[in-house]
Structures are given as C-alpha cells and as structure tokens.
Write a protein that holds these residues in place. Structure first.
Motif, mmCIF file in Angstrom:
data_model
loop_
_atom_site.group_PDB
_atom_site.id
_atom_site.type_symbol
_atom_site.label_atom_id
_atom_site.label_comp_id
_atom_site.label_asym_id
_atom_site.label_seq_id
_atom_site.Cartn_x
_atom_site.Cartn_y
_atom_site.Cartn_z
ATOM 1 N N UNK A 72 0.923 -1.148 -0.083
ATOM 2 C CA UNK A 72 -0.114 -0.134 -0.128
ATOM 3 C C UNK A 72 0.854 1.212 0.128
ATOM 4 N N UNK A 73 0.354 2.299 -0.677
ATOM 5 C CA UNK A 73 1.078 3.647 -0.765
ATOM 6 C C UNK A 73 0.254 4.617 0.087
ATOM 7 N N UNK A 74 0.693 5.269 1.098
ATOM 8 C CA UNK A 74 -0.312 6.209 2.002
ATOM 9 C C UNK A 74 -0.614 5.241 3.157
ATOM 10 N N UNK A 75 -0.919 5.839 4.362
ATOM 11 C CA UNK A 75 -1.390 4.924 5.437
ATOM 12 C C UNK A 75 -2.382 5.575 6.443
ATOM 13 N N UNK A 76 -3.418 4.756 6.413
ATOM 14 C CA UNK A 76 -4.403 5.163 7.237
ATOM 15 C C UNK A 76 -4.069 5.296 8.776
ATOM 16 N N UNK A 77 -2.988 4.858 9.208
ATOM 17 C CA UNK A 77 -2.481 4.830 10.743
ATOM 18 C C UNK A 77 -2.397 6.149 11.354
ATOM 19 N N UNK A 133 5.110 2.024 4.209
ATOM 20 C CA UNK A 133 3.985 2.289 4.974
ATOM 21 C C UNK A 133 3.565 0.865 5.341
ATOM 22 N N UNK A 134 2.478 0.750 6.363
ATOM 23 C CA UNK A 134 2.308 -0.441 7.097
ATOM 24 C C UNK A 134 1.618 -1.420 6.205
ATOM 25 N N UNK A 135 1.972 -2.832 6.353
ATOM 26 C CA UNK A 135 1.330 -3.706 5.560
ATOM 27 C C UNK A 135 0.072 -4.174 6.158
ATOM 28 N N UNK A 136 -0.130 -3.642 7.423
ATOM 29 C CA UNK A 136 -1.357 -4.290 8.068
ATOM 30 C C UNK A 136 -2.210 -3.214 8.628
ATOM 31 N N UNK A 137 -2.307 -2.022 7.695
ATOM 32 C CA UNK A 137 -3.167 -1.002 8.076
ATOM 33 C C UNK A 137 -4.878 -1.469 7.799
ATOM 34 N N UNK A 138 -5.611 -0.675 8.317
ATOM 35 C CA UNK A 138 -6.859 -1.374 8.165
ATOM 36 C C UNK A 138 -7.485 -2.013 6.901
ATOM 37 N N UNK A 199 -0.016 7.557 22.654
ATOM 38 C CA UNK A 199 -0.219 6.725 21.488
ATOM 39 C C UNK A 199 -1.406 7.187 20.554
ATOM 40 N N UNK A 200 -2.632 7.674 20.736
ATOM 41 C CA UNK A 200 -3.565 7.737 20.201
ATOM 42 C C UNK A 200 -3.478 9.167 19.343
ATOM 43 N N UNK A 201 -2.514 10.216 19.957
ATOM 44 C CA UNK A 201 -2.237 11.514 19.505
ATOM 45 C C UNK A 201 -1.119 11.228 18.533
ATOM 46 N N UNK A 202 -0.114 10.259 18.817
ATOM 47 C CA UNK A 202 1.063 10.348 17.920
ATOM 48 C C UNK A 202 0.635 9.403 16.783
ATOM 49 N N UNK A 203 -0.251 8.354 16.815
ATOM 50 C CA UNK A 203 -0.712 7.287 15.789
ATOM 51 C C UNK A 203 -2.041 7.182 16.030
#
Length: 355
Positions: A72-77, A133-138, A199-203
């Motif tokens: 994926x490119x871009x990351x919803x995290x 970008x994270x391979x396990x994003x939503x 965590x919730x603010x950073x990520x």
C-alpha cells in the motif's frame, strides 16, 4: 476549524512538486457553523493501482535490510511523524491528510512478487514487508494482500521480514509460525509509548498499547522471533519512557529492542509543528528545539549514519539509556539468522527448480 479526531495531520499542505496548488472554497462553512453543524471528517478513499515493480532496492546504509516491499502507498494509521508522508507527493497528493485518506492499493503486488521469485536472475535475500507504509493498515483486513504475500513466501521458502504497528498481524499467525519453523521470518512491532493517550495522538489509527503488547507475547510464544522498534523517539514526548518500555516488552517475550530518533524531513516540519502546537502547546517550543539539538540545529538531517541516531549530548544520553536497558532486561542476546538455502524456484504448477 475543529480538531480532526482520528487523524494525525491536521493540515493538508500543497504538493511541492505541483506547479499549481489549489485552495478549497470554505465560505460555505460559515452557513453550516451558524446552523450549528460541523464540517464532515475526511473519509478514506482507496485507489487501485498496478505498478510495474513491487520489490524495491534499499540503498541507505542506515537500514538493516536490502529490499523492501510495500503493498500500500499512503497509510491510514496517520502517524504524525512518518517520513513516508513525503513519498505521497510523488503520486500527486499531499503529505498531510491526503496521506491518511487516499490509500493506493497495489492490486498486482502478489503477481509481481511471484514473477520475481520465478526469475532466474533472482537470488534469495530477505525482503522487508513494509518499510515505508504499514502492510497491516486497516484495509488489509478486507483485501488480505499481505497475507497472500506471506503465503507466497512460504510456498517458495523465501525469507521475509515484517514491521508493523497493527496487531492484525496475529490473523496470519498460522503462516508466520510455519515460516518461523523454517527460519524464514522475523517480525518487528513498532511501539513508541506505553501511554495510551500519547499513542492515540501520535498514531491515531494504530492498535492500542495493550493490544500490541499482547501481539508481541503471542508471536513470541508461537516461536516467531519478535523484536520491538521504539521509533521514533521524540524528546519530551516519549523519550522519558525508554527504560519502562524496554522492561515491558521484555516481559512480553521480545527478543530485542531498537530505536530511531525523530527527524522531520521534506514537508513534515510544517505538518508536525502544526500538530504539536495544537496537542502540546505547553511544550511545543521545547520539543522543536530539542529535535533541532539532535540534528545540528535543524529539524532534519539527511546525512547517512547520523540522521537516524542524531548527534550531540542529548543523542548520547538516549544511546546510553538504550544500552543500559538492553543489558538490564537481557535484550538482543539471541540471534535469529535467516536460512537462505531453502529457497525453491517454482517455474510452474508442476515443476520446481531448487536453488
């Protein structure tokens, strides 16, 4: 404007590579606010793309692997500090909220990787799944591209590394445990804080702290070598948690712990500065000055060898703290080399060529 909850970036700066920028006409919002309504939150859009290649050669000497693969490119995290935000500009989008809301899905990733494994010129070398970008994003929960890649690596007996902030990785424990038996996988869980609010603010859209600790423990108990990356360390935001975080991940079975120092490259200084002034107004100036202290007076340092670790007295203190934490909690003692001799090149469904 209201703070956009559930998103990291609160602004969407112009793409530096586009000749013409654009501005939204927000005059219509005045009527909505007068009526007691709010602007709708940006929704995530998934855009299918078909790249020509999927395995990327990593040239940086600061990175501990030679190839990466990003489904994926871009990351919803939405991690506010993410260096990968800048790469979204090459696709014509902004590194701000666009990075979190316009996700490019590489639909042919598995086919491209299969072709790579079949190629007679390819020699087995560990590939890092993610890295940008994270391979396990939503969206992975629905599309399962990452799972299919892991299954392909198991079929070909190809070594693979995984780094993620999402406990969704446990969905694929069946494949990961089989790869681990063959010494073909290593996992890194990124954990920047034990404080759930931080965590919730950073990520904002990553797995909660407790859920990630459970993932570390579950992977380790299943025999999957699992380390933790405290990446990045941001002075006066999470830098005070080094010892406690090391203790906690060791308790949960992590084999090692590593770190990087925050660096705000490209357009990220604008996005990060806006974010920290809104979330930590009491210490925003201090944090920014300390980041500069780590990078020779600038918010970013692009020099190899120093950009990921920083320099100066504050950098030395962080390095010494990590060294102490690793010794105290016996982290980094185990080595888990990949077995590169198991690779098998499958030329078709009925024929197999051993490497």
């Amino acid at each position: 404007m209201d703070y956009i909850k559930g998103r990291g970036a609160q602004i969407n700066p112009d793409n530096r590579f586009l000749e013409h920028g654009y501005e939204k006409d927000l005059s219509f919002l005045q009527h909505l606010y007068q009526a007691g309504e709010k602007e709708s939150k940006p929704k995530t859009e998934y855009i299918t793309v078909h790249p020509k290649t999927i395995v990327n050669k990593v040239e940086s000497p600061d990175i501990g692997f030679s190839y990466s693969l990003n489904p994926y490119q871009g990351c919803e995290h939405g991690c506010i500090y993410c260096y990968a935000r800048n790469s979204h500009e090459y696709w014509g989008y902004s590194a701000g909220t666009d990075f979190e809301t316009k996700i490019l899905v590489k639909a042919n990733a598995v086919d491209l990787l299969r072709d790579k494994f079949k190629s007679k010129s390819w020699r087995p070398v560990p590939i890092m799944l993610s890295g940008n970008t994270d391979c396990y994003q939503p969206i992975e929960r629905k599309l399962e591209i990452t799972r299919s890649i892991l299954a392909l690596c198991l079929k070909y007996r190809h070594p693979i590394g995984v780094i993620t902030k999402n406990a969704m990785i446990l969905r694929d424990l069946d494949i990961l445990s089989e790869l681990a038996k063959l010494k073909l996988v290593k996992v890194a869980i990124s954990l920047t804080s034990l404080n759930e609010k931080t965590r919730s603010l950073l990520e904002p859209r990553t797995s909660a702290v407790g859920v990630r600790l459970n993932a570390i423990r579950t992977l380790s108990e299943a025999g999957v070598p699992t380390m933790v990356m405290m990446a990045p360390i941001i002075p006066s935001v999470n830098s005070m948690e080094i010892m406690k975080l090391a203790e906690k991940v060791a308790e949960n079975g992590a084999t090692d712990i590593g770190y990087t120092i925050v660096r705000l490259n490209g357009i990220i200084p604008e996005i990060f500065t806006d974010w920290i002034e809104k979330n930590f107004p009491d210490r925003a100036e201090k944090v920014l000055n300390q980041i500069k202290e780590l990078h020779g007076g600038k918010l970013n340092d692009s020099r190899f060898k120093t950009r990921m670790q920083g320099e100066g007295e504050l950098s030395n203190q962080i390095h010494q703290m990590f060294a102490l934490a690793k010794r105290k909690y016996k982290l980094g003692l185990e080595k888990h080399p990949f077995d590169l001799k198991l690779f098998r090149r499958i030329t078709d469904d009925n024929q197999m060529e051993l490497f």
